[in-house]
Scaffold this active site. Structure first.
Site: not given
Length: 114
Positions: A32, A35
């Site tokens: 991700c 993230c």
């Protein structure tokens, strides 16, 4: 120094729902990109609020039980939890200022509870 606690399905209940203070749970994934943008803000929160807030980090792929329990549908995901209640939820990238505001709202509400 980071105060973020790495957790898994095995210890999520104890580390989060049985915690004595409110908890910021940060759900993330290695794949991700957003993230990686949010992680420094989570670290900052863990340092700035260490006396009033526990911060935990959980990788979603190997921990489906906690993901399901907290109704995580996308990452990064943030949940502010007190006892067995989710006080605030956010999914997607978030600025440090917005995350701080989210935490402050929860801690003020928590402080006002009898």
């Amino acid at each position: 120094m980071s105060k973020v606690v790495l957790v898994s399905d095995a210890d999520f209940e104890q580390e989060v729902f049985e915690a004595k203070t409110p908890v910021l749970a940060y759900f993330w994934a290695t794949w991700c990109g957003p993230c990686r943008l949010v992680a420094p803000s989570v670290e900052h929160i863990s340092e700035q609020y260490s006396d009033r807030l526990k911060v935990v980090k959980l990788e979603i792929d190997p921990n489906p039980k906690a993901v399901k329990r907290c109704k995580v549908e996308g990452v990064p995901a943030l949940r502010v939890i007190q006892g067995d209640k989710i006080l605030k939820s956010h999914e997607g990238a978030i600025t440090r200022a917005a995350l701080t505001e989210m935490i402050d709202e929860c801690l003020i509400k928590d402080k006002d509870r009898p």
